[in-house]
Structure formats: C-alpha cells, structure tokens
Design a protein around this motif. Structure first.
Motif, short mmCIF file in Angstrom:
data_model
loop_
_atom_site.label_atom_id
_atom_site.label_comp_id
_atom_site.label_asym_id
_atom_site.label_seq_id
_atom_site.Cartn_x
_atom_site.Cartn_y
_atom_site.Cartn_z
N ASP A 143 41.04 45.99 33.67
CA ASP A 143 41.05 45.67 32.30
C ASP A 143 41.76 44.40 32.19
O ASP A 143 42.87 44.02 32.25
N LEU B 119 41.13 51.87 28.19
CA LEU B 119 41.83 52.58 29.34
C LEU B 119 41.25 54.10 29.43
O LEU B 119 41.11 54.41 30.83
N THR C 283 45.56 47.11 34.48
CA THR C 283 45.22 46.18 33.37
C THR C 283 46.50 45.11 33.40
O THR C 283 47.41 45.23 33.84
N ASP D 86 47.04 45.26 28.52
CA ASP D 86 47.36 46.50 27.79
C ASP D 86 48.72 47.01 28.15
O ASP D 86 48.53 48.22 28.84
#
Length: 290
Positions: free
Chosen positions: A196, A203, A218, A221
């Motif tokens: 991500d 997610l 990620t 985030d």
C-alpha cells in the motif's frame, strides 16, 4: 502562506566519518517536507528540510576512499538538510552516466522506500504482487524493481495512468469500490503480497486479497497498520541503502527510470510545496540549486 526557509540558518556543515559533503545541484521534494512544515512531523525546532540530493563532492569525511572531491554523487542526508547549497550525505553513490543532477536527485527516497518494502516481504521471482498507488514516484519505482526481480505486478491507478503502468510492466486496475473483484479477475486465487503506497483506507481489501495481514505492508497508513496488524514500513527500522549502488546498472540497461515532473529554483520552494501538496503529479518535483 508558506514561509521560505532561511537560506543561511547556521554555519556550513562538515562531514563526519564515512560521510561526504556536496555542493548541491538538485534536491528532491517529498510529502514529508510539507508535513514537517505543517507541524505534523518532527515538531522540534529549528527545522531543516530535504533528505535526498545530488551534487559535486567538495569535502570528504574521515575514512572515505570510494569517491573523490569533484565526483558527481547522489544520496541521503540523514540530518534532513539537503535543500540547501551544501549538504552532508551519509549514504551516497556515483550518479549514473546517463543522468543529470535533477534526474539523480529524485531517486534516493523513492528507490529506497520501494526496495525496503519489497525486501520486507521478500518479493521475488514467481510472486504476484499488488501495489496500491502504483503510478506515483514510490509506486512506479516499486513496480519496476519488482518486475526486475521476476514478480508479476498488478497496480492500481486512475484510468488515465493505465498506459503508464503498462509501460512499467504492471497490469493496471482501477482503484475504488469493486477493487477486490477487479483484482480477482486478473488473479482468481488472490495475490501473494500487497504493498500500500497510497493509503486511503484500503488495507482490509488488500488483506483479503493477500490472504493475511502478514502478507501486506504499507508506507502510507500508520493508523490502519496498527488497527489491522499490518507492517508499517519506515526508514528508522533499517534503510535499504544497498539500492543506491545497484540502481545505476538498471538505469543504464533501460530497466528503470523515474521522471522529473518539474524543477523549481531554490528560491521558489514555497511554490514547489504547493504544487506537490496539491497532488496529481506524475514523477517527482525537484529543487535546483546553483
């Protein structure tokens, strides 16, 4: 209104052991710059900006023997003070022959971030990797570096960027509602791993497609990573600086490129921040010094 930094905030920096100082010719611009300016990161004062730069070596730290004064190099300012006339680089490499200073200055953060995430999930030959936010600088770098490793890459992006993603070696899909179905149309059994890059609360969908939180990482985030037990990749957990010395061969062989979207004189740093913060930039923004 964006305040301009003081161009002379203190004495000239000098390199420590293993470091080099460069006369900066170009410095990359990243989201962390305006986040720092807005007080969202590193709130201690005084502040400096810029983690990546290219230029000409003008002073060597103790023990440095792999470059000489006058060499063209690019790399990282760990102190975060690369947007200046002089900068100390802790990690550096020769600029690939086909690149100018602006083309080299936009490399370090994107290629290190992408490589670190790929390393953390062991992406390699035979894997199917989903990259959410594949058309930005880090996403584009991750696509190309994963393809070089032999992975199959599915990348999310707006329809306007799908041809660009194909040119990088990815199979494009649109982001937004229905993402799981679109990815499964390409990979019915899901994907081995997901990265991500863009955030945007995706997610849970990535976890479903990759099979478990352990297969997702990620860089965008932090809150979601905590909530869903996904790895949040950050530089202070170990940088993938090895890629600085490896990227030149990929660039010279035509297997990697990262475009410069626009260059700004150092005096126009405020406008550069505004353009970057507004988004919608393919490639990276760069400050031109000297």
């Amino acid at each position: 209104m964006v305040d301009l930094p003081d161009p002379h905030p203190g004495p000239d920096p000098h390199p420590g052991p293993g470091q080099v100082r460069i006369a900066v010719r170009a410095a990359g611009i990243n989201p962390s710059d305006w986040k720092k300016r807005e007080g969202l990161m590193d709130s201690e004062l005084p502040q400096t900006m810029g983690h990546e730069a290219s230029g000409v070596v003008d002073e060597l730290g103790e023990g440095v023997a792999d470059v000489a004064v006058g060499d063209r190099v690019f790399g990282f300012s760990v102190e975060g003070a690369a947007q200046a006339e002089l900068a100390v680089l802790s990690y550096y490499a020769p600029i690939p022959p086909s690149l100018d200073f602006r083309g080299a200055a936009v490399l370090p953060a994107a290629i290190e971030t992408a490589t670190r995430a790929l390393d953390q999930r062991g992406v390699g030959s035979g894997n199917t990797l989903l990259i959410h936010g594949a058309s930005g600088a880090v996403g584009s770098a991750a696509v190309q570096l994963a393809v070089v490793r032999g992975a199959r890459v599915i990348g999310t992006g707006s329809p306007a960027n799908h041809d660009h993603l194909r040119s990088l070696g990815a199979e494009p899909v649109a982001y937004g509602e229905g993402l799981i179905g679109r990815v499964r149309a390409l990979a019915p059994d899901g994907v081995d791993m997901a990265l991500d890059v863009a955030g945007s609360g995706v997610l849970p969908e990535l976890i479903e497609l990759a099979g478990s939180p352990e297969h997702v990482v990620t860089i965008a985030d932090f809150g979601g990573a905590q909530e869903h037990e996904v790895t949040f990749s950050r530089g202070d957990s170990g940088r993938a600086v090895h890629v600085l010395g490896e990227i030149g061969e990929l660039i010279e062989s035509g297997h990697f490129s990262l475009p410069v979207a626009r260059g700004f004189p150092l005096a126009e740093i405020a406008e550069a921040h505004r353009v970057g913060e507004a988004g919608h930039v393919r490639g990276k923004l760069v400050l031109l010094v000297g």
